[in-house]
Design an enzyme around this catalytic site. Structure first.
Site, PDB file in Angstrom:
ATOM      1  N   GLY A 280      20.750  16.877  12.106  1.00 51.73           N
ATOM      2  CA  GLY A 280      20.194  17.518  13.046  1.00 51.73           C
ATOM      3  C   GLY A 280      19.114  16.919  13.946  1.00 51.73           C
ATOM      4  O   GLY A 280      18.617  17.519  14.664  1.00 51.73           O
TER       5      GLY A 280
ATOM      6  N   GLY B 197      23.868  11.216  11.939  1.00 52.34           N
ATOM      7  CA  GLY B 197      24.723  10.277  12.907  1.00 52.34           C
ATOM      8  C   GLY B 197      23.778   9.746  13.879  1.00 52.34           C
ATOM      9  O   GLY B 197      23.424   8.732  14.104  1.00 52.34           O
TER      10      GLY B 197
ATOM     11  N   ARG C 135      29.995  13.234  26.935  1.00 49.62           N
ATOM     12  CA  ARG C 135      28.896  14.092  26.765  1.00 49.62           C
ATOM     13  C   ARG C 135      28.017  14.848  27.817  1.00 49.62           C
ATOM     14  O   ARG C 135      27.875  16.098  27.862  1.00 49.62           O
ATOM     15  CB  ARG C 135      27.698  13.269  25.900  1.00 49.62           C
ATOM     16  CG  ARG C 135      28.205  12.796  24.647  1.00 49.62           C
ATOM     17  CD  ARG C 135      26.895  12.189  23.532  1.00 49.62           C
ATOM     18  NE  ARG C 135      26.199  13.206  23.201  1.00 49.62           N
ATOM     19  CZ  ARG C 135      24.994  13.779  23.760  1.00 49.62           C
ATOM     20  NH1 ARG C 135      24.531  13.231  24.659  1.00 49.62           N
ATOM     21  NH2 ARG C 135      24.260  14.725  22.989  1.00 49.62           N
TER      22      ARG C 135
ATOM     23  N   CYS D 185      40.544  12.515  37.315  1.00 47.39           N
ATOM     24  CA  CYS D 185      40.955  13.517  38.439  1.00 47.39           C
ATOM     25  C   CYS D 185      40.633  14.801  37.950  1.00 47.39           C
ATOM     26  O   CYS D 185      41.965  15.390  37.485  1.00 47.39           O
ATOM     27  CB  CYS D 185      42.686  13.114  38.868  1.00 47.39           C
ATOM     28  SG  CYS D 185      42.486  11.802  39.715  1.00 47.39           S
ATOM     29  N   GLU D 186      39.663  15.216  37.908  1.00 50.37           N
ATOM     30  CA  GLU D 186      39.095  16.552  37.270  1.00 50.37           C
ATOM     31  C   GLU D 186      37.526  16.455  37.849  1.00 50.37           C
ATOM     32  O   GLU D 186      37.068  15.381  38.141  1.00 50.37           O
ATOM     33  CB  GLU D 186      39.247  16.389  35.636  1.00 50.37           C
ATOM     34  CG  GLU D 186      40.435  17.017  35.242  1.00 50.37           C
ATOM     35  CD  GLU D 186      39.798  18.196  34.259  1.00 50.37           C
ATOM     36  OE1 GLU D 186      38.950  18.925  34.933  1.00 50.37           O
ATOM     37  OE2 GLU D 186      40.600  18.802  33.436  1.00 50.37           O
TER      38      GLU D 186
ATOM     39  N   TYR E 170      28.615   9.511  19.588  1.00 56.13           N
ATOM     40  CA  TYR E 170      29.337  10.546  20.260  1.00 56.13           C
ATOM     41  C   TYR E 170      29.693   9.699  21.616  1.00 56.13           C
ATOM     42  O   TYR E 170      30.180  10.584  22.392  1.00 56.13           O
ATOM     43  CB  TYR E 170      28.957  11.893  20.368  1.00 56.13           C
ATOM     44  CG  TYR E 170      28.531  12.214  19.081  1.00 56.13           C
ATOM     45  CD1 TYR E 170      29.580  12.758  17.809  1.00 56.13           C
ATOM     46  CD2 TYR E 170      27.326  12.439  18.583  1.00 56.13           C
ATOM     47  CE1 TYR E 170      29.249  12.852  16.747  1.00 56.13           C
ATOM     48  CE2 TYR E 170      26.684  12.610  17.436  1.00 56.13           C
ATOM     49  CZ  TYR E 170      27.721  12.960  16.376  1.00 56.13           C
ATOM     50  OH  TYR E 170      27.300  13.310  15.157  1.00 56.13           O
TER      51      TYR E 170
HETATM   52  C1  LIG Z   1      28.249  15.704  12.615  1.00 55.49           C
HETATM   53  C2  LIG Z   1      27.577  15.660  11.368  1.00 55.49           C
HETATM   54  C3  LIG Z   1      26.512  15.207  10.865  1.00 55.49           C
HETATM   55  C4  LIG Z   1      25.850  14.232  12.027  1.00 55.49           C
HETATM   56  O1  LIG Z   1      24.953  15.104  13.059  1.00 55.49           O
HETATM   57  P1  LIG Z   1      24.351  14.214  14.050  1.00 55.49           P
HETATM   58  O2  LIG Z   1      23.615  15.289  14.832  1.00 55.49           O
HETATM   59  O3  LIG Z   1      24.935  13.206  14.640  1.00 55.49           O
HETATM   60  O4  LIG Z   1      23.036  13.718  13.207  1.00 55.49           O
HETATM   61  C5  LIG Z   1      26.150  15.236   9.814  1.00 55.49           C
HETATM   62  N1  LIG Z   1      26.782  16.204   8.667  1.00 55.49           N
HETATM   63  C6  LIG Z   1      28.027  16.621   8.887  1.00 55.49           C
HETATM   64  C7  LIG Z   1      28.943  17.554   7.926  1.00 55.49           C
HETATM   65  C8  LIG Z   1      28.480  16.490  10.280  1.00 55.49           C
HETATM   66  O5  LIG Z   1      29.537  16.996  10.688  1.00 55.49           O
END
Ligand SMILES: *Cc1c(COP(=O)(O)O)cnc(C)c1O
Length: 410
Positions: free
Chosen positions: A227, A270, A307, A337-338, A365
């Site tokens: 998060g 992530g 995004r 084309c959108e 992403y």
């Molecule tokens: C996508 C995801 C994350 C990573 O989220 P980020 O916002 O990219 O840090 C971690 N755990 C799970 C289970 C996820 O699906």
């Protein structure tokens, strides 16, 4: 990538325009030093000794990037069996991979068991079946603490009507199944969404999970998910990982004393690890002035970086070719084309046809959400590592578009 003496440069003096010339556009470029910096920030912030980062590889799953993170000491979080396979290919040990899918079929879990991967169960029916098939295989349970968190509706996964995890309110039901079937629960997990700013949200989530953990005597690890927000806009604030890390480490150590054993504390960022490492380059195909608006059109679209269209996300955009030209206000659009708008009313140094524009924060992403929509080819990927640029994925070719198609004579 920084502006040095009116020219954009990557570390080691690498010229992004040269990269674009050599490899073509659109082009994803990742700076390994930024991934390393972010990884170190996290591992420094979490002072609790038995701490492990599981990189959530859906953010950016190129094999070389996975290998880089493994070499830094990271473990992996995978949401599909193919991500698990990529992880194994990149050299991760099966027990360093946590498999956290959502509504995956039984076959994916079976494969993960066969491969010896750590498994995270996020639904009661799965739990009920587990004892029938794998009574001796330990697993983790994904709980949903129902915190309303996350940058937007689409990436907030903790709320009450979310499809993720087992509701914390169903814990008594979970306990009945676990006790009746003598299931081996070795981990508890939560992940409430992306882009959480408030330190308190992380702490509240942890409290809920730790409270639940008291009911499971045989835990080895607790995974507090991710998060972590990164700054996208110029004055954007980011999650204070230093504060979150310090507070959670303290709280976790306290909890372990109470619990009677030192558990492993896991998190699975992530975006935080890879977003700022990524730069996406595209070429201006045309500048179109209408009666009201100046459009900068690019040789890419939401098929390569979704995004802005999907989440309404802001990405900083600069003119790499002419950084010093007087800024003008543009709508930056793609060639799909959108409706395909990357940015509206954006100040960018005056653009002419052929200029290279760069999107910042494109590491997470970006490529992983790219598609072949409009039969366009997905970009190449470059990793800059120790002052050298490496091609880590070739651009799609036309053959990739037809591969696997069976032309039936009708
Ligand atoms: C996508 C995801 C994350 C990573 O989220 P980020 O916002 O990219 O840090 C971690 N755990 C799970 C289970 C996820 O699906």
């Amino acid at each position: 990538m920084e502006l040095i003496n009116d020219k954009y440069e990557f570390p080691g003096g690498i010229d992004p325009l040269e990269l674009c010339k050599q490899y073509g556009t659109p082009l994803y470029v990742y700076d390994a030093a930024v991934i390393e910096r972010q990884y170190k920030r996290i591992t420094t912030a979490y002072t609790y000794p038995k701490f492990r980062v599981h990189y959530a590889c859906k953010a950016l799953n190129n094999l070389t990037v996975l290998r880089l993170l493994r070499q830094m000491g990271s473990a992996l979080d995978c949401v599909s069996i193919n991500e698990v396979r990529l992880g194994l290919l990149a050299g991760y040990a099966p027990q360093d991979i946590l498999f956290t899918p959502n509504f995956a079929g039984v076959d994916e879990y079976e494969e993960a068991v066969r491969l010896g991967i750590k498994i995270n169960i996020d639904a009661i029916p799965m739990l009920e079946n587990w004892g029938l098939h794998h009574p001796d295989v330990p697993f983790c349970i994904r709980l949903n603490p129902h915190l309303m968190a996350g940058g937007n509706e689409k990436i907030s996964v903790g709320h009450i009507d979310s499809k993720f995890g087992i509701s914390i309110h169903q814990l008594p039901h979970v306990m009945r199944i676990v006790e009746n079937q003598k299931l081996k629960v070795e981990g508890l997990h939560m992940h409430t969404g992306s882009d959480i700013l408030d330190v308190d949200v992380f702490l509240r989530g942890a409290e809920i999970l730790l409270e639940a953990a008291k009911k499971f005597p045989n835990l080895k690890y607790i995974d507090l998910g991710s998060g972590f927000k990164v700054p996208y806009k110029p004055d954007d604030i980011e999650t204070d990982v230093e504060e979150v890390g310090e507070k959670l480490s303290q709280r976790f150590a306290e909890f372990c004393k109470e619990y009677g054993r030192e558990l492993t504390l896991m998190i699975e960022p992530g975006k935080f690890l890879v977003s700022e490492a990524g730069f996406f380059f595209a070429k201006c195909t045309l500048v179109k002035q209408t009666t009201s608006t100046a459009f900068v059109g690019l040789d890419t679209g939401f098929n390569h970086l979704i995004r802005p269209m999907f989440y309404g996300s802001y990405h900083k955009i600069v003119n790499v070719t002419e950084p010093t030209f007087k800024p003008r206000i543009y709508n930056v659009v793609g060639n799909i084309c959108e409706t395909d708008t990357f940015a509206a009313d954006r100040r960018i140094a005056e653009v002419v046809e052929g200029d290279i524009l760069c999107f910042y924060n494109a590491g997470a992403y970006g490529y992983t959400m790219a598609s072949n929509f409009n039969s366009r080819l997905r970009p190449a990927e470059i990793l800059i590592y120790k002052g050298k640029a490496h091609l880590i994925r070739e651009r799609d070719t036309f053959e990739d578009l037809v591969r696997g198609q069976m032309e039936v004579n009708l």
